[in-house]
Design a protein around this motif. Sequence first.
Motif, PDB file in Angstrom:
ATOM      1  N   UNK A  17      -2.413  -4.077  -6.590  1.00 29.17           N
ATOM      2  CA  UNK A  17      -3.542  -3.811  -5.711  1.00 29.17           C
ATOM      3  C   UNK A  17      -3.470  -2.360  -5.238  1.00 29.17           C
ATOM      4  N   UNK A  18      -4.610  -1.683  -5.237  1.00 33.39           N
ATOM      5  CA  UNK A  18      -4.655  -0.263  -4.898  1.00 33.39           C
ATOM      6  C   UNK A  18      -4.115   0.024  -3.500  1.00 33.39           C
ATOM      7  N   UNK A  19      -4.484  -0.819  -2.536  1.00 32.23           N
ATOM      8  CA  UNK A  19      -4.019  -0.608  -1.162  1.00 32.23           C
ATOM      9  C   UNK A  19      -2.522  -0.870  -1.024  1.00 32.23           C
ATOM     10  N   UNK A  20      -2.038  -1.888  -1.720  1.00 34.16           N
ATOM     11  CA  UNK A  20      -0.596  -2.166  -1.694  1.00 34.16           C
ATOM     12  C   UNK A  20       0.176  -1.005  -2.300  1.00 34.16           C
ATOM     13  N   UNK A  21      -0.319  -0.484  -3.420  1.00 35.47           N
ATOM     14  CA  UNK A  21       0.346   0.637  -4.077  1.00 35.47           C
ATOM     15  C   UNK A  21       0.354   1.857  -3.161  1.00 35.47           C
ATOM     16  N   UNK A  22      -0.770   2.104  -2.474  1.00 35.59           N
ATOM     17  CA  UNK A  22      -0.842   3.255  -1.565  1.00 35.59           C
ATOM     18  C   UNK A  22       0.159   3.111  -0.422  1.00 35.59           C
ATOM     19  N   UNK A  23       0.317   1.903   0.085  1.00 33.08           N
ATOM     20  CA  UNK A  23       1.277   1.666   1.163  1.00 33.08           C
ATOM     21  C   UNK A  23       2.704   1.888   0.676  1.00 33.08           C
ATOM     22  N   UNK A  24       2.994   1.439  -0.522  1.00 32.31           N
ATOM     23  CA  UNK A  24       4.322   1.635  -1.104  1.00 32.31           C
ATOM     24  C   UNK A  24       4.585   3.126  -1.289  1.00 32.31           C
ATOM     25  N   UNK A  25       3.594   3.853  -1.806  1.00 33.24           N
ATOM     26  CA  UNK A  25       3.729   5.297  -2.011  1.00 33.24           C
ATOM     27  C   UNK A  25       3.948   6.014  -0.682  1.00 33.24           C
ATOM     28  N   UNK A  26       3.201   5.607   0.326  1.00 31.56           N
ATOM     29  CA  UNK A  26       3.332   6.234   1.650  1.00 31.56           C
ATOM     30  C   UNK A  26       4.741   6.002   2.220  1.00 31.56           C
ATOM     31  N   UNK A  27       5.261   4.801   2.033  1.00 29.54           N
ATOM     32  CA  UNK A  27       6.622   4.508   2.495  1.00 29.54           C
ATOM     33  C   UNK A  27       7.651   5.358   1.781  1.00 29.54           C
ATOM     34  N   UNK A  28       7.501   5.520   0.481  1.00 25.92           N
ATOM     35  CA  UNK A  28       8.441   6.358  -0.285  1.00 25.92           C
ATOM     36  C   UNK A  28       8.374   7.795   0.198  1.00 25.92           C
ATOM     37  N   UNK A  29       7.167   8.275   0.423  1.00 29.06           N
ATOM     38  CA  UNK A  29       7.018   9.655   0.903  1.00 29.06           C
ATOM     39  C   UNK A  29       7.692   9.826   2.258  1.00 29.06           C
TER      40      UNK A  29
END
Length: 141
Positions: free
Chosen positions: A123-135
């Motif tokens: 899911x696009x929103x889930x992926x964005x949240x994961x990316x934000x956490x990694x950043x």
Amino acid sequence: MNENVTHPLSPQDCLVALMVAVSASDEDLRTAELVKIQAAVNHLPVFADYDIDRMKSAAQVVFDLFEQEDGLDALFGLLRENLPERLYETAYALACDVAAADGTLRESELRLLEEIRYELALDRLHAAAIERGARARHMRA
């Protein structure tokens, strides 16, 4: 003897292979990325029962596949066959952490992360949240 034929990849092998693929995507395995992979395997609950001696063979699968023309497609095929869907977000989170580990996201890493999102149908929103956490985890002072 090809171990991968007689012993299919475990879910943990798949996670290791994906992390190695991200690290190798720019044809340069950076120390920070390798340390991130080792730390993940040593400390995360998903690897609690993992035989650390399997890391080398999981990595070798990636190196062998990357020498082939359709190696990335073959890697994603192995992931779909051997990685339970419930670990797809975990796989993406680990991939993002490895990509961010050295403080620089290269174009090849970004393309591979995009491909992983697509192949795992995240899911696009889930992926964005994961990316934000990694950043956030890899931000420098």
